[in-house]
Scaffold this motif. Structure first.
Motif, PDB file in Angstrom:
ATOM      1  N   GLN A 240      24.784 -44.634  -0.003  1.00  0.00           N
ATOM      2  CA  GLN A 240      24.912 -45.514   1.162  1.00  0.00           C
ATOM      3  C   GLN A 240      24.502 -46.941   0.810  1.00  0.00           C
ATOM      4  OE1 GLN A 240      22.185 -45.025   4.689  1.00  0.00           O
ATOM      5  NE2 GLN A 240      24.093 -44.375   5.679  1.00  0.00           N
ATOM      6  N   LEU A 241      23.403 -47.072   0.104  1.00  0.00           N
ATOM      7  CA  LEU A 241      22.955 -48.389  -0.323  1.00  0.00           C
ATOM      8  C   LEU A 241      23.950 -49.017  -1.298  1.00  0.00           C
ATOM      9  CD1 LEU A 241      19.183 -47.574  -0.680  1.00  0.00           C
ATOM     10  CD2 LEU A 241      20.115 -49.396   0.759  1.00  0.00           C
ATOM     11  N   ALA A 242      24.443 -48.211  -2.236  1.00  0.00           N
ATOM     12  CA  ALA A 242      25.417 -48.725  -3.199  1.00  0.00           C
ATOM     13  C   ALA A 242      26.681 -49.198  -2.492  1.00  0.00           C
ATOM     14  CB  ALA A 242      25.756 -47.653  -4.232  1.00  0.00           C
ATOM     15  N   ALA A 243      27.108 -48.473  -1.470  1.00  0.00           N
ATOM     16  CA  ALA A 243      28.322 -48.836  -0.740  1.00  0.00           C
ATOM     17  C   ALA A 243      28.188 -50.215  -0.103  1.00  0.00           C
ATOM     18  CB  ALA A 243      28.624 -47.793   0.333  1.00  0.00           C
ATOM     19  N   ASN A 244      26.974 -50.590   0.247  1.00  0.00           N
ATOM     20  CA  ASN A 244      26.737 -51.874   0.902  1.00  0.00           C
ATOM     21  C   ASN A 244      26.299 -52.983  -0.046  1.00  0.00           C
ATOM     22  OD1 ASN A 244      26.991 -51.477   3.971  1.00  0.00           O
ATOM     23  ND2 ASN A 244      25.809 -49.684   3.344  1.00  0.00           N
ATOM     24  N   ARG A 245      25.857 -52.613  -1.242  1.00  0.00           N
ATOM     25  CA  ARG A 245      25.270 -53.612  -2.140  1.00  0.00           C
ATOM     26  C   ARG A 245      26.107 -53.913  -3.385  1.00  0.00           C
ATOM     27  NH1 ARG A 245      19.613 -54.542  -1.377  1.00  0.00           N
ATOM     28  NH2 ARG A 245      18.962 -53.555   0.566  1.00  0.00           N
ATOM     29  N   LEU A 246      26.948 -52.991  -3.832  1.00  0.00           N
ATOM     30  CA  LEU A 246      27.668 -53.202  -5.087  1.00  0.00           C
ATOM     31  C   LEU A 246      28.611 -54.390  -4.987  1.00  0.00           C
ATOM     32  CD1 LEU A 246      28.523 -49.545  -6.164  1.00  0.00           C
ATOM     33  CD2 LEU A 246      27.114 -51.171  -7.447  1.00  0.00           C
ATOM     34  N   ARG A 247      28.626 -55.204  -6.030  1.00  0.00           N
ATOM     35  CA  ARG A 247      29.540 -56.330  -6.081  1.00  0.00           C
ATOM     36  C   ARG A 247      30.956 -55.850  -6.422  1.00  0.00           C
ATOM     37  NH1 ARG A 247      25.574 -60.530  -9.327  1.00  0.00           N
ATOM     38  NH2 ARG A 247      25.607 -58.885 -10.915  1.00  0.00           N
ATOM     39  N   ARG A 248      31.938 -56.692  -6.145  1.00  0.00           N
ATOM     40  CA  ARG A 248      33.324 -56.358  -6.488  1.00  0.00           C
ATOM     41  C   ARG A 248      33.431 -56.084  -7.980  1.00  0.00           C
ATOM     42  NH1 ARG A 248      37.031 -56.944  -2.608  1.00  0.00           N
ATOM     43  NH2 ARG A 248      38.705 -56.857  -4.155  1.00  0.00           N
ATOM     44  N   GLY A 249      34.266 -55.107  -8.305  1.00  0.00           N
ATOM     45  CA  GLY A 249      34.363 -54.680  -9.696  1.00  0.00           C
ATOM     46  C   GLY A 249      33.285 -53.686 -10.082  1.00  0.00           C
ATOM     47  N   GLY A 250      32.543 -53.200  -9.080  1.00  0.00           N
ATOM     48  CA  GLY A 250      31.414 -52.319  -9.346  1.00  0.00           C
ATOM     49  C   GLY A 250      31.800 -50.857  -9.432  1.00  0.00           C
ATOM     50  N   ALA A 251      30.794 -50.034  -9.724  1.00  0.00           N
ATOM     51  CA  ALA A 251      31.004 -48.593  -9.871  1.00  0.00           C
ATOM     52  C   ALA A 251      29.763 -47.835  -9.422  1.00  0.00           C
ATOM     53  CB  ALA A 251      31.319 -48.242 -11.320  1.00  0.00           C
TER      54      ALA A 251
ATOM     55  N   ALA B 261      16.810 -59.352  -6.651  1.00  0.00           N
ATOM     56  CA  ALA B 261      15.951 -60.527  -6.790  1.00  0.00           C
ATOM     57  C   ALA B 261      15.688 -60.865  -8.258  1.00  0.00           C
ATOM     58  CB  ALA B 261      14.632 -60.292  -6.053  1.00  0.00           C
ATOM     59  N   GLU B 262      15.480 -59.847  -9.079  1.00  0.00           N
ATOM     60  CA  GLU B 262      15.059 -60.089 -10.456  1.00  0.00           C
ATOM     61  C   GLU B 262      16.216 -60.150 -11.443  1.00  0.00           C
ATOM     62  OE1 GLU B 262      11.475 -58.275 -11.908  1.00  0.00           O
ATOM     63  OE2 GLU B 262      11.020 -57.455  -9.926  1.00  0.00           O
ATOM     64  N   LEU B 263      17.317 -59.445 -11.154  1.00  0.00           N
ATOM     65  CA  LEU B 263      18.433 -59.413 -12.096  1.00  0.00           C
ATOM     66  C   LEU B 263      19.703 -60.049 -11.543  1.00  0.00           C
ATOM     67  CD1 LEU B 263      17.945 -55.813 -13.611  1.00  0.00           C
ATOM     68  CD2 LEU B 263      17.115 -58.013 -14.489  1.00  0.00           C
ATOM     69  N   GLY B 264      19.691 -60.417 -10.260  1.00  0.00           N
ATOM     70  CA  GLY B 264      20.783 -61.194  -9.715  1.00  0.00           C
ATOM     71  C   GLY B 264      21.833 -60.453  -8.927  1.00  0.00           C
ATOM     72  N   GLY B 265      21.776 -59.135  -8.876  1.00  0.00           N
ATOM     73  CA  GLY B 265      22.778 -58.364  -8.148  1.00  0.00           C
ATOM     74  C   GLY B 265      22.868 -56.966  -8.717  1.00  0.00           C
ATOM     75  N   VAL B 266      23.784 -56.176  -8.163  1.00  0.00           N
ATOM     76  CA  VAL B 266      23.995 -54.804  -8.651  1.00  0.00           C
ATOM     77  C   VAL B 266      25.489 -54.578  -8.823  1.00  0.00           C
ATOM     78  CG1 VAL B 266      23.541 -52.354  -8.296  1.00  0.00           C
ATOM     79  CG2 VAL B 266      21.969 -54.045  -7.318  1.00  0.00           C
ATOM     80  N   ASP B 267      25.894 -54.224 -10.028  1.00  0.00           N
ATOM     81  CA  ASP B 267      27.298 -53.941 -10.322  1.00  0.00           C
ATOM     82  C   ASP B 267      27.575 -52.453 -10.504  1.00  0.00           C
ATOM     83  OD1 ASP B 267      28.435 -56.758 -10.726  1.00  0.00           O
ATOM     84  OD2 ASP B 267      26.693 -56.761 -12.048  1.00  0.00           O
ATOM     85  N   VAL B 268      26.608 -51.734 -11.026  1.00  0.00           N
ATOM     86  CA  VAL B 268      26.783 -50.307 -11.307  1.00  0.00           C
ATOM     87  C   VAL B 268      25.545 -49.558 -10.854  1.00  0.00           C
ATOM     88  CG1 VAL B 268      27.025 -48.565 -13.138  1.00  0.00           C
ATOM     89  CG2 VAL B 268      28.340 -50.699 -13.265  1.00  0.00           C
TER      90      VAL B 268
END
Length: 245
Positions: free
Chosen positions: A124-135, A80-87
């Motif tokens: 588990q959360l990262a597996a569902n939330r990380l954007r493409r190109g993420g880590a 919500a505050e930063l726009g997404g999760v990449d890493v």
């Protein structure tokens, strides 16, 4: 993959020794950062201010890593505050030492709740939330190879982290998301130094061919590599330990 300037990293345990160094390093690379903490909001805010001083956007998010509801709310706040999760960098951990034969099982349960369940929940959360190109970058320990006495219960938890990490990397086929673990050697953090006298600490330093303890910044360099340019490194455990093992 998005540009470096717009990428967002969530660092669990971000107010701790290694976590703080990771936040500083990623912010210097242009990441916006979420500093996760448990219990010490003031210290997390200090880390946020360090990150914003570099020009990055930064927020603090709290919650027990083993609590799936609390951590889902933390991920929601980052999005919500930063726009997404990449890493996602999962440095949060507990280390209790003692011989296996006499180790307190309540202490084992507490440690494994953070190190195993907590890593599982965040992964588990990262597996569902990380954007493409993420880590996703989890944390193990070089003690899984060094196998020094009294580290058995801790190693058991971190061996589980390694197994989880390697399987998840294969399960995310086609997602363009890398999953790796960093396994530090002895690093001069409060977690490592707690309960050790000067002679014991010096002994660990002598075990390393570079003849010193690692610094949090040494580990943060490895994390920055995995979070940024290392797109062909996937499903690996990187032993960042100065040649200890």
């Amino acid at each position: 993959m998005s540009t470096t300037q717009s990428r967002v990293a969530l660092v669990t345990g971000g107010s701790g020794g290694i976590g703080r160094a990771v936040v500083r390093r990623l912010a210097s690379d242009g990441f916006d950062v979420a500093v996760h903490y448990v219990g010490n909001a003031a210290r997390a805010q200090e880390v946020v201010e360090e990150a914003t001083a570099t020009g990055s956007r930064a927020i603090a998010v709290g919650g027990d890593v083993a609590d799936e509801t609390a951590m889902a709310e933390a991920f929601d706040a980052v999005q919500a505050e930063l726009g997404g999760v990449d890493v996602v960098v999962n440095t949060a951990g507990v280390m209790v030492l003692g011989p296996i034969a006499t180790f307190d099982l309540d202490a084992l349960d507490r440690m494994h709740r953070t190190n195993i369940r907590g890593t599982f929940v965040v992964s588990q959360l990262a597996a569902n939330r990380l954007r493409r190109g993420g880590a996703l970058i989890n944390f193990s320990t070089s003690q899984t190879r060094a196998q020094h006495p009294t580290y058995g219960p801790y190693v058991a938890s971190k061996a589980a982290v390694e197994g989880l990490t390697l399987v998840l990397a294969r399960e995310l086929r086609g997602r363009d998301v890398t999953v790796n673990a960093v396994a530090p050697g002895p690093v001069a953090t409060p977690l490592f130094l707690d309960g050790k006298d000067e002679e014991t600490v010096a002994g660990f330093a002598r075990l390393v061919p570079l003849e010193r303890l690692g610094e949090p910044a040494d580990v943060a360099e490895t994390v920055a590599f995995l979070a940024g340019p290392a797109r062909w490194v996937n499903g690996q455990v990187l032993f960042t330990n100065g040649g200890l093992v």
